[in-house]
Design a protein around this motif. Structure first.
Motif, PDB file in Angstrom:
ATOM      1  N   GLY A 191      -7.979   7.904  -6.007  1.00 15.25           N
ATOM      2  CA  GLY A 191      -7.794   6.829  -4.649  1.00 15.25           C
ATOM      3  C   GLY A 191      -6.508   7.872  -3.828  1.00 15.25           C
ATOM      4  O   GLY A 191      -5.946   8.251  -4.830  1.00 15.25           O
ATOM      5  N   TRP A 204      -4.300   3.917   2.503  1.00 14.25           N
ATOM      6  CA  TRP A 204      -5.364   2.838   1.168  1.00 14.25           C
ATOM      7  C   TRP A 204      -6.740   3.546   1.121  1.00 14.25           C
ATOM      8  O   TRP A 204      -6.563   2.613   1.958  1.00 14.25           O
ATOM      9  CB  TRP A 204      -4.570   1.242   1.071  1.00 14.25           C
ATOM     10  CG  TRP A 204      -4.608   1.124  -0.606  1.00 14.25           C
ATOM     11  CD1 TRP A 204      -5.251   0.361  -0.042  1.00 14.25           C
ATOM     12  CD2 TRP A 204      -3.965   1.543  -1.236  1.00 14.25           C
ATOM     13  NE1 TRP A 204      -5.940  -0.500  -1.500  1.00 14.25           N
ATOM     14  CE2 TRP A 204      -4.403   0.161  -2.076  1.00 14.25           C
ATOM     15  CE3 TRP A 204      -2.766   2.140  -1.771  1.00 14.25           C
ATOM     16  CZ2 TRP A 204      -4.390   0.596  -3.001  1.00 14.25           C
ATOM     17  CZ3 TRP A 204      -2.767   2.017  -2.828  1.00 14.25           C
ATOM     18  CH2 TRP A 204      -3.522   1.031  -3.616  1.00 14.25           C
ATOM     19  N   ALA A 208      -9.253   4.023  -3.158  1.00 12.15           N
ATOM     20  CA  ALA A 208      -8.095   2.841  -3.691  1.00 12.15           C
ATOM     21  C   ALA A 208      -8.262   1.684  -3.914  1.00 12.15           C
ATOM     22  O   ALA A 208      -7.799   0.998  -5.229  1.00 12.15           O
ATOM     23  CB  ALA A 208      -6.628   3.305  -3.122  1.00 12.15           C
ATOM     24  N   GLU A 209      -9.084   1.146  -3.408  1.00 11.57           N
ATOM     25  CA  GLU A 209      -9.274  -0.801  -2.538  1.00 11.57           C
ATOM     26  C   GLU A 209     -10.007  -0.159  -4.169  1.00 11.57           C
ATOM     27  O   GLU A 209      -9.907  -1.201  -4.896  1.00 11.57           O
ATOM     28  CB  GLU A 209      -9.740  -0.707  -1.046  1.00 11.57           C
ATOM     29  CG  GLU A 209      -9.457  -0.792  -0.110  1.00 11.57           C
ATOM     30  CD  GLU A 209      -9.742  -1.079   0.770  1.00 11.57           C
ATOM     31  OE1 GLU A 209     -11.290  -0.515   0.838  1.00 11.57           O
ATOM     32  OE2 GLU A 209      -9.400  -1.711   0.975  1.00 11.57           O
ATOM     33  N   THR A 212      -8.208   0.081  -7.584  1.00 11.33           N
ATOM     34  CA  THR A 212      -7.320  -1.610  -7.974  1.00 11.33           C
ATOM     35  C   THR A 212      -7.845  -3.093  -7.250  1.00 11.33           C
ATOM     36  O   THR A 212      -7.265  -3.368  -7.754  1.00 11.33           O
ATOM     37  CB  THR A 212      -5.864  -1.186  -7.115  1.00 11.33           C
ATOM     38  OG1 THR A 212      -6.499  -1.210  -6.262  1.00 11.33           O
ATOM     39  CG2 THR A 212      -5.774  -0.120  -7.679  1.00 11.33           C
ATOM     40  N   HIS A 281      -7.075   8.796 -10.230  1.00 12.00           N
ATOM     41  CA  HIS A 281      -8.094   8.316 -10.316  1.00 12.00           C
ATOM     42  C   HIS A 281      -7.491   7.504 -11.422  1.00 12.00           C
ATOM     43  O   HIS A 281      -6.613   7.068 -12.561  1.00 12.00           O
ATOM     44  CB  HIS A 281      -8.804   9.303 -10.570  1.00 12.00           C
ATOM     45  CG  HIS A 281      -8.712  10.302 -11.553  1.00 12.00           C
ATOM     46  ND1 HIS A 281      -7.586  11.614 -10.958  1.00 12.00           N
ATOM     47  CD2 HIS A 281      -8.958  10.887 -12.770  1.00 12.00           C
ATOM     48  CE1 HIS A 281      -7.651  12.452 -11.828  1.00 12.00           C
ATOM     49  NE2 HIS A 281      -8.031  11.246 -12.904  1.00 12.00           N
TER      50      HIS A 281
END
Ligand code: ADP
Length: 520
Positions: A191, A204, A208-209, A212, A281
């Motif tokens: 991410g 982002w 990352a999406e 999270t 990560h």
């Protein structure tokens, strides 16, 4: 630079025609050179050399500036670079001058020039001046002034054109680089989060999406601490290096609560002039396994200690010289030793089996198994050990087709499920095993009226080492391996296992196995 053109200074003042011709040719030649240049630097080099040739001068310089910025050297001829630089700081030309200006002296431009002519060009966005100087005593005449004026105008246009081209190319290169960087950032598994000086999230990436579960729409353009409130709590513990290449870009592993889930993220930060970039990560799974292993070691040690203590105590009593152990007590102590060592052996076997149950080396046979008879055996074995408040029953049609599987492995699965049903029904109740054939398969339902399992834990209990919420299972011994082994064995027999449960009301485990084909 050599020129094939005749001298620009006709000695015969009467020969006006020749002079005009020569000057037009010189002008054409300079304009050609001006137009041929590909870069501002090349323009400066070519045009100053040609100006010296055309004006029979020793020094030429072109200075330019963008908008109101300072003048810089586009190119010079006959000057060392520091001399050319120094000239940018002198006022070569009256700033208001619109036409060429000439000067004579002994040390013009501080390089000892005797005659100088300067012509301005441009206005906005590019402005500048072209200067030509001679070391000998020959001042510039009107015709030369007119030539320089015309040449200066075309140099001004060329500088502007080349500057636009260079800017466009730079923009293109930047965009290309950005595109490349964006593709890399978009495809890496880590991410990547970038915040500017004001802690607003500017980047982002898809990883990352994915890690999270927060989409870029809800994160981009927002304050980091607002988009991820838990960040405020971890920010202090993160190490932010100032040099991406430095070996001290250390990762910190921290728990971060995001959208109600606790994630364990390993995060590295690097600060740069306009903000900070974080790469992270997901170690949630690895952390969970570590935790489960630690719990497993704690429970197993505890589980082993209880039967060991019983065996040890019984053996010690038997060894005592001062106590005469009578027949009945003697028998009871031997039973303790035998039962508890069986329990120890079963536990050790389970641990060994769990370590190889998912490996292809474990042999799982395929035979015709009469499940009704097998279940009756299992129920009888569990009944012998279960507490009195439990009723165990088998519900099955009078005749049942056999399933294809490994009898002993299936016995182990059913023993596990029925023993669990008994173990997790501390208040007693009914345990029922129902067998139901359908569409080439057999469903085996194992029902109890015990503690039940919370919805969130129903998918986790089949994982290695997992034991449901300690509060619920408090006091009930176990290692968290039984259901994992059961799931793997059922899978190897081509079947499935699942659970339905309501906490406080009981659980139903369902094993589905393929029926044996008539020939098998
Ligand atoms: P354990 O050795 O802890 O019994 P298992 O793998 O057999 O390990 O089961 C995992 C967890 O699932 C148990 O710790 C328990 O919390 C839960 N569980 C299994 N069977 C039942 C059941 N019949 N009723 C309630 N909880 C159960």
């Amino acid at each position: 630079m050599s020129s094939l053109l005749p001298s620009a200074r006709p000695t015969d003042a009467q020969d006006e025609l020749l002079r005009r011709f020569v000057e037009a040719a010189r002008r054409a030649q300079i304009v050609t050179i001006v137009n041929r240049a590909q870069t501002v630097k090349e323009l400066g080099e070519l045009v100053t050399a040609e100006l010296c040739e055309a004006f029979e001068a020793e020094v030429a310089i072109v200075l330019a500036g963008w908008d109101d910025g300072p003048l810089f050297v586009v190119g010079s001829y006959g000057l060392r670079s520091e001399e050319a630089e120094r000239i940018t700081r002198q006022d070569l030309l009256d700033p208001a001058a619109e036409t060429p200006q000439r000067a004579e002296g002994f040390d013009l431009l501080s390089v000892g020039a005797r005659a100088l002519i300067c012509a301005p060009f441009g206005g906005r966005p590019v402005r500048g001046v072209v200067g030509v100087a001679r070391f000998y005593d020959q001042s510039f005449d009107e015709a030369e002034a007119a030539l320089l004026e015309a040449v200066a105008a075309s140099i001004g246009h060329a500088v502007e054109r080349l500057r636009l081209t260079e800017e466009r190319e730079q923009l293109y290169r930047d965009a290309h680089e950005r595109g490349k960087a964006a593709r890399v950032i978009g495809s890496i598994a880590d991410g990547v989060l970038l915040v500017d000086d004001a802690r607003i999230v500017r980047l982002w990436n898809p990883a990352a999406e994915a890690i999270t579960g927060l989409s870029r729409d809800v994160v981009l353009g927002r304050l980091l601490e607002e988009a991820i409130p838990a960040w405020s709590a971890i920010a202090e513990s993160l190490v932010v290096a100032n040099d991406p290449a430095s070996s001290c870009v250390r990762a910190t592993t921290v728990p971060v609560e995001i959208a109600g889930r606790e994630l364990w993220l390993s995060i590295r930060g690097v600060g740069f002039a306009d903000g900070t970039v974080y790469a992270f990560h997901d170690l949630t799974e690895a952390h969970r396994l570590e935790q489960l292993k630690a719990d497993f070691i704690a429970t197993v040690s505890h589980e082993l200690r209880t039967p060991l203590a019983a065996v040890h105590g019984a053996a010690k009593t038997l060894q005592r010289d001062d106590v005469v152990v009578g027949g009945e007590v003697f028998e009871r102590l031997l039973t303790v030793i035998s039962e508890q060592s069986d329990r120890l052996a079963a536990m050790v076997n389970n641990i060994l089996l769990a370590s190889r149950v998912d490996s292809p080396e474990l042999e799982v046979g395929t035979e015709r198994v009469e499940v009704a008879a097998l279940t009756a055996d299992v129920l009888a074995a569990v009944r012998a050990l279960a507490n009195e408040g439990l009723t165990l029953e088998l519900v099955a049609p009078p005749s049942l087709p056999p399933v294809a599987g490994d009898r002993e492995k299936l016995r182990q699965v059913l023993t596990n499920l029925v023993a669990n049903a008994a173990k997790y029904s501390p208040a007693g109740g009914r345990i029922q095993v129902e067998l139901k054939p359908h569409d080439g398969a057999l469903d085996i339902f194992v029902r109890d009226e015990g503690l039940g399992i919370a919805k969130a834990e129903q998918s986790l209990i089949f994982e290695k080492f997992y034991r449901a919420d300690a509060n619920m299972t408090r006091g009930v011994s176990g290692s968290g391996l039984g259901l994992y082994i059961s799931r793997e064995l059922v899978k190897r027999m081509g079947g499935t296992i699942s659970v339905e449960s309501l906490p406080g009301e009981g659980s139903t485990f369902v094993v589905t196995l393929p029926l044996a084909t008539p020939a098998s």
